[in-house]
Write an enzyme that holds these catalytic residues in place. Structure first.
Site, mmCIF file in Angstrom:
data_model
loop_
_atom_site.group_PDB
_atom_site.id
_atom_site.type_symbol
_atom_site.label_atom_id
_atom_site.label_comp_id
_atom_site.label_asym_id
_atom_site.label_seq_id
_atom_site.Cartn_x
_atom_site.Cartn_y
_atom_site.Cartn_z
ATOM 1 N N ASP A 292 -2.924 11.690 -10.643
ATOM 2 C CA ASP A 292 -3.206 10.262 -10.815
ATOM 3 C C ASP A 292 -4.593 10.059 -11.414
ATOM 4 O O ASP A 292 -4.776 9.239 -12.317
ATOM 5 C CB ASP A 292 -3.104 9.567 -9.453
ATOM 6 C CG ASP A 292 -3.424 8.085 -9.535
ATOM 7 O OD1 ASP A 292 -2.685 7.356 -10.203
ATOM 8 O OD2 ASP A 292 -4.424 7.654 -8.925
ATOM 9 N N HIS B 8 -0.356 -1.614 -4.502
ATOM 10 C CA HIS B 8 -1.381 -2.565 -4.910
ATOM 11 C C HIS B 8 -2.597 -2.441 -4.007
ATOM 12 O O HIS B 8 -2.476 -2.257 -2.799
ATOM 13 C CB HIS B 8 -0.847 -4.003 -4.833
ATOM 14 C CG HIS B 8 0.222 -4.283 -5.837
ATOM 15 N ND1 HIS B 8 1.137 -5.293 -5.689
ATOM 16 C CD2 HIS B 8 0.523 -3.677 -7.008
ATOM 17 C CE1 HIS B 8 1.956 -5.309 -6.738
ATOM 18 N NE2 HIS B 8 1.595 -4.328 -7.544
ATOM 19 N N GLY C 48 8.336 -25.005 6.032
ATOM 20 C CA GLY C 48 9.387 -25.694 5.301
ATOM 21 C C GLY C 48 9.794 -25.043 4.000
ATOM 22 O O GLY C 48 10.600 -25.603 3.257
ATOM 23 N N THR D 117 7.177 0.583 -19.803
ATOM 24 C CA THR D 117 7.452 1.997 -19.579
ATOM 25 C C THR D 117 8.779 2.386 -20.217
ATOM 26 O O THR D 117 9.794 1.717 -20.011
ATOM 27 C CB THR D 117 7.502 2.297 -18.070
ATOM 28 O OG1 THR D 117 6.217 2.037 -17.495
ATOM 29 C CG2 THR D 117 7.868 3.751 -17.817
ATOM 30 N N GLU E 172 -28.785 -2.419 22.851
ATOM 31 C CA GLU E 172 -27.666 -2.264 21.919
ATOM 32 C C GLU E 172 -27.323 -3.604 21.278
ATOM 33 O O GLU E 172 -27.287 -4.639 21.958
ATOM 34 C CB GLU E 172 -26.425 -1.730 22.644
ATOM 35 C CG GLU E 172 -26.565 -0.318 23.154
ATOM 36 C CD GLU E 172 -25.271 0.200 23.780
ATOM 37 O OE1 GLU E 172 -24.318 -0.609 23.910
ATOM 38 O OE2 GLU E 172 -25.203 1.378 24.143
#
Length: 1090
Positions: free
Chosen positions: A254, A749, A772, A345, A115
């Site tokens: 979609d 996204h 920071g 839009t 394997e």
């Protein structure tokens, strides 16, 4: 769209198809809930003759360690094992789900030492091939153990590399077999656009390579390239979440839309439902819900974006409301309709679709005790919010409506009872407010944050970064991308975006437009008209990019609106021209392999790529890309017409506009902002832009809006630690909710998915704070922390606020002003029969789909378009019969003759048809109206038929519709016979027809050919139909007779015959017709020749 996991069975099917002799073919059988075991064995005889392995095929990791693999059993043992587990609940990690799908394969007898482990995965600059000489469930930490070979994008594996770098611990025949296998596997990996392919174990035994267990992901965006190779390919949901038909329906919408519509159901019984516009905004709303303790009640994740139509938004909202109102909740339910400030839009259009769905579900919403919270901004948002507020007064459920004056996520706190609901929210200015005196006044301080004014962001701020040694350039360089003199070329027919850029230029007081040319290969060279302030200008449009580049050498930016299918080729072509230093790619859905190749080319040529999947970027006072920043009112409200001191970079285009708003409310404004795009591999990275801002003395503070997935934020952390980044940086990574979900969720996204703990938003935020950066506790505090950092910089003199100066006024386009309802003008045309403007074509108000569902036929369509109403079935059938019998009457009649002569003269179909139609009149075919009028006047005046005939004789007028050149009493016109029988059998009454038949008896007593002809019959029968069908008043019926509707039947019917004659002459290839001399009598005037 993104890299998505596929079933193991599908992955092995693809390897079977595209690996040749490099590995043994994978035999397998699938078992699902409705399995017929006898049929399964019959189709796969090997099941009854071999030892078998069975396991679930549902994207479950580490099945061996979970005890979900049965090996070495016969078919009866496999059947028993499967049926014991089929449809049983099982918990894996935090996810609980049912086992519903299993894969059965032959058991490959082998030794443990046979394997090995093989994995290929893609990243920004290379494909990584991992190999370990041991495999199986006990392999352990493979990332630490495996050897890795990074193959640069576009590279090919060599046998020598594979041997030396991967297979050093493997020898002999096994090594030779694995070299061929790995090389071919990688070739298939690239060809089929895999993004991840893990095989554990690969077994090498008996001179063969066997693929035992595999997991794979494929780039869904490559479907248009690989559809044929992939075959039928579905992307299953992660284990623990069933695929609902509603999710499939939205996915189908979609796929058919240029917009983005996403829906994932997390908890069908949940109390909190969201309908959010924008990929980035949708993640932030989910984050905020989870931050406020609503994770267990969050029902769904989803987004709509990319300018969906009113109908598409209606379908999306209707689907969501249907799911929401299936199960009641003791505390009622809340619906959050949210979003950032849209770039392009039309908010009113999308909201009208949502309002339509809300009205449809009114009773259900009341019954389920639903409360609705709305927040939105962008083009025409005022009209959208007005429509929502009006709905609130009639719907019967509470609707709370807010605009960009309210922080984006404030409505979440209101919905969850964590924040008071303002009773009188500040009214937003109208969209045209920038045209009015004082219209650009800065917002009041009360709008500057979503937090209480006493709250300080310092609690979550961390410490300011220490000052490092000066030096350092990285990425694509530190030179500005845009200046006040930047000139661009736009690829694509994007008139609205170009006009928006020109308006931005004008309001920024640029001396010249930033767009010098456009390229569109599907049209010839010409000029397009645009506005520059108050006057019109022409911008050249080129078919070939080379011509545009040659004639406009000053252009150094290309903005590509090419589609996902053509964006790659057009970008490669663009990079052949050294003058172009920056390319913005707007398209979403470009395959990742193509994007990585573009990045490699751009890096080699020193070109900065913004995108793909981006709205672009903006440099106030200088330049904006396409639709960035939205409409002009938002540009003015966000003070984008002049530079501020704050630079930002984000992934999301929609959230970049929200950042414009937040920054303008809390600082002196934006200096530059870039949305790098939502794909996994943006052309330029966060770091590339942050180091540019670091090098620009005009930038005093920076903002990073990162997100879950990827590791780019860690380059910035490294830059802070090494002192390369010293300016104050406010940072927040969205997607903190991901850790609270029980199953994997693909956010809006493509790149928003964590593949390791370090890629989670929580880990990134913690690391940024530790380095920071100023990191808020949540997105809700982002405005506060930005204000606090800005205030500190003002107080120490780093930033010196400047006095505001009013920008030039820009007239509003007529079309947009009309859309906003600010102006009106009389329409040039009126129509009442057809409306093509919506999602579906309407005939007299009836959707085209209903016309087909109800089988209305041609007669039904004609009744709608001609008569604006549905006529009874017998009436529409009669109309169709009239069209059939008038379709043709041979080539000898004048209309057909004209058509034939014209066709033989070589004219086109329309010209030939017109020549035939022009012969129709009272003498040929056009007698329907005249016959109807004459018979009606006689009948209505009370004349008996004999009196009517005598009167017409005295006037010397022919009775229209009486007489035929060929047919007679003894040779009746069967067309009239057929129609007469139908009318007498089906019409409610036929008084005028009966009158005409009585008149025919009188006229035929004189001459047998003075019969009621087909024109006359149709004319009088249609009068009976109109006046007695119950659909018209007497006046309406008479109006249709008077305006010529009846002649239309003959014109429409005979057009079919004329077209037939045209086609017949063309088919027979008949030449030019010239009338023979012997058929013409030449009669010259006498004496003229003497």
């Amino acid at each position: 769209m993104s890299a998505k996991a596929i079933h193991e069975a599908k992955g092995k099917e693809l390897l079977n198809k595209f690996l040749t002799n490099e590995a043994a073919k994978n035999r397998f059988a699938l078992v699902e809930e409705d399995v017929d075991w006898d049929k399964l064995v019959q189709q796969n005889p090997w099941l009854s003759s071999q030892k078998l392995v069975v396991k679930p095929d549902q994207l479950i990791k580490r099945r061996g360690k979970l005890g979900l693999i049965k090996a070495g059993a016969d078919i009866s043992g496999v059947k028993q094992w499967v049926m014991e587990r089929m449809n049983t609940d099982i918990k894996i990690g935090a996810a609980t789900g049912k086992l519903k799908r299993f894969i059965i394969e032959p058991f490959i007898a082998h030794k443990q030492e046979e394997e090995v482990y093989v994995c290929i995965h893609s990243h920004r600059y290379a494909d990584s091939v991992l190999f370990y000489h041991e495999g199986g469930i006990d392999i352990g930490d493979v990332d630490a153990k495996a050897v890795k070979l990074d193959l640069p994008v576009g590279g090919e594996l060599s046998a020598e590399e594979v041997k030396s770098k991967l297979l050093a611990k493997v020898s002999g025949q096994t090594q030779e077999l694995l070299v061929k296998f790995i090389m071919r596997l990688h070739a298939v990996y690239k060809e089929l656009h895999f993004t991840y392919l893990e095989i554990n174990p690969v077994v090498v035994t008996g001179g063969q390579v066997y693929v035992l267990d595999m997991a794979a992901k494929i780039d869904q965006c490559a479907e248009y390239i690989c559809k044929q190779q992939w075959g039928e390919l579905d992307f299953p949901p992660p284990f623990g979440r069933d695929a609902l038909p509603e999710e499939a329906y939205i996915a189908e919408l979609d796929a058919k839309s240029g917009a983005s519509l996403k829906l994932t159901i997390l908890n069908k019984k949940g109390r909190i439902w969201t309908m959010v516009a924008g990929g980035g905004a949708s993640v932030i709303y989910a984050d905020t819900i989870c931050d406020l303790g609503g994770a267990s009640e969050l029902a769904n994740y989803g987004e709509y974006s990319g300018a969906p139509s009113e109908q598409q938004t209606y379908e999306y909202a209707k689907t969501l409301l249907g799911l929401m109102t299936k199960e009641k909740h003791p505390d009622g339910k809340v619906l959050v309709i949210g979003g950032g400030i849209a770039n392009f839009t039309n908010v009113a259009s999308t909201f009208k679709g949502i309002v339509k769905a809300l009205r449809e579900y009114q009773q259900k919403l009341i019954e389920f005790n639903v409360s609705i919270y709305v927040r939105r901004g962008g083009p025409n948002y005022q009209e959208g919010l007005r429509v929502m507020r009006e709905l609130g007064s009639t719907l019967g459920v509470p609707i709370h409506v807010f605009g960009p004056e309210t922080h984006m996520t404030a409505i979440v706190g209101m919905a969850l009872g964590k924040r008071d609901i303002p009773q009188n929210p500040q009214a937003a200015p109208t969209t045209a407010n920038f045209l009015l005196p004082g219209g650009t006044k800065s917002p009041s301080a009360s709008r500057r944050t979503s937090q209480d004014q006493n709250n300080s962001a310092a609690n979550g701020a961390g410490v300011a970064p220490s000052k490092p040694p000066a030096s350092s350039k990285a990425g694509h360089g530190t030179a500005p991308l845009f200046t006040k003199k930047t000139k661009s070329i736009v690829w694509g027919m994007q008139q609205r975006a170009v006009q928006g850029m020109l308006d931005f230029d004008y309001v920024c007081s640029r001396p010249e437009p930033s767009v010098v040319a456009m390229v569109y290969p599907f049209t010839g060279d010409h000029k397009q008209k645009y506005y520059w302030g108050h006057k019109e200008i022409l911008i050249p449009m080129y078919k070939n990019m080379g011509d545009a580049m040659k004639k406009h050498p000053e252009a150094d930016v290309l903005i590509s609106f090419a589609s996902l299918r053509s964006a790659y080729d057009s970008t490669v072509e663009t990079m052949q021209y050294p003058q172009i230093r920056t390319i913005a790619i707007i398209a979403e859905g470009i395959p990742e392999n193509y994007t990585r190749q573009l990045i490699k080319m751009a890096d080699a040529k020193g070109v900065s790529l913004i995108g793909p999947a981006t709205v672009g970027g903006v440099k106030p006072g200088c330049f904006k890309i396409g639709n960035t920043g939205g409409m002009l009112d938002n540009i003015l409200a966000s003070k984008l017409y002049r530079p501020g001191s704050v630079a930002y970079v984000s992934r999301s285009g929609g959230m970049s506009n929200e950042l414009n708003n937040i920054i303008s409310l809390n600082t002196n404004g934006v200096y530059e902002g870039v949305a790098i795009g939502g794909d996994r591999y943006p052309g330029t990275t966060f770091y590339d832009h942050i180091v540019r801002y670091q090098a620009d003395d005009n930038v005093k503070m920076m903002i990073l809006l990162g997100e879950v997935g990827g590791t780019e934020e860690y380059r910035i952390i490294q830059g802070i630690k090494e002192g390369q980044i010293t300016k104050p940086l406010v940072a927040w990574c969205i997607g903190t909710c991901a850790k609270m979900f029980t199953s994997e969720v693909q956010f809006g996204h493509a790149g928003a998915s964590a593949n390791a703990d370090s890629e989670t938003a929580v880990a990134k935020n913690a690391a940024l704070k530790e380095a920071g950066a100023y990191v808020p506790k949540s997105f809700d505090e982002l405005g506060s922390i930005i204000r606090d950092v800005y205030t500190k910089l003002v107080s120490d003199g780093t930033i010196v606020p400047q006095a505001e100066q009013a920008p030039p006024t820009v007239p509003m386009d007529f079309a947009w002003a009309r859309e906003l309802g600010l102006i009106r003008k009389p329409a040039s045309f009126m129509t009442s029969i057809c409306d093509e403007r919506g999602q579906e074509l309407l005939y007299a108000g009836i959707p085209i789909t209903d016309i087909f569902k109800e089988d209305m036929g041609l007669g039904g369509v004609l009744s709608l378009l001609w008569f604006q109403r549905r006529l009874p079935k017998y009436a529409t059938k009669f109309i169709e019969m009239c069209l059939m019998v008038t379709a043709d009457h041979g080539p000898a009649v004048s209309g057909a003759h004209n058509t034939i002569v014209c066709a033989r003269a070589g004219k086109d179909l329309v010209s030939c048809l017109a020549s035939g139609l022009l012969t129709i009149g009272d003498r040929f075919g056009g007698a329907l109206d005249a016959a109807a009028r004459q018979f009606s006047e006689a009948y209505d005046s009370g004349m008996i038929p004999m009196e009517f005939v005598n009167t017409m004789r005295k006037k010397g007028q022919l009775i229209m519709g009486i007489g035929h050149r060929v047919k007679s009493l003894n040779n009746p016109d069967m067309r009239v016979v057929i129609l007469k029988e139908y009318a007498q059998q089906h019409f409610p009454a036929t008084p005028l027809l009966d009158y005409a038949i009585d008149t025919e008896k009188i006229t035929t007593s004189k001459k047998p050919n003075l019969i009621l002809n087909v024109d006359g019959f149709i004319g009088v029968a249609m009068v009976d139909l109109l006046k007695n069908c119950g659909c018209f008043t007497r006046e309406e019926a008479q109006e249709y007779i008077d305006i010529g509707a009846l002649n239309g039947l003959f014109v429409l019917g005979r057009s079919m015959g004329f077209i037939g004659h045209y086609l017949d002459q063309k088919r027979l290839k008949q030449g030019l017709y010239r009338h023979p001399w012997d058929d013409i009598s030449y009669i010259m005037p006498e004496g003229m020749g003497n």
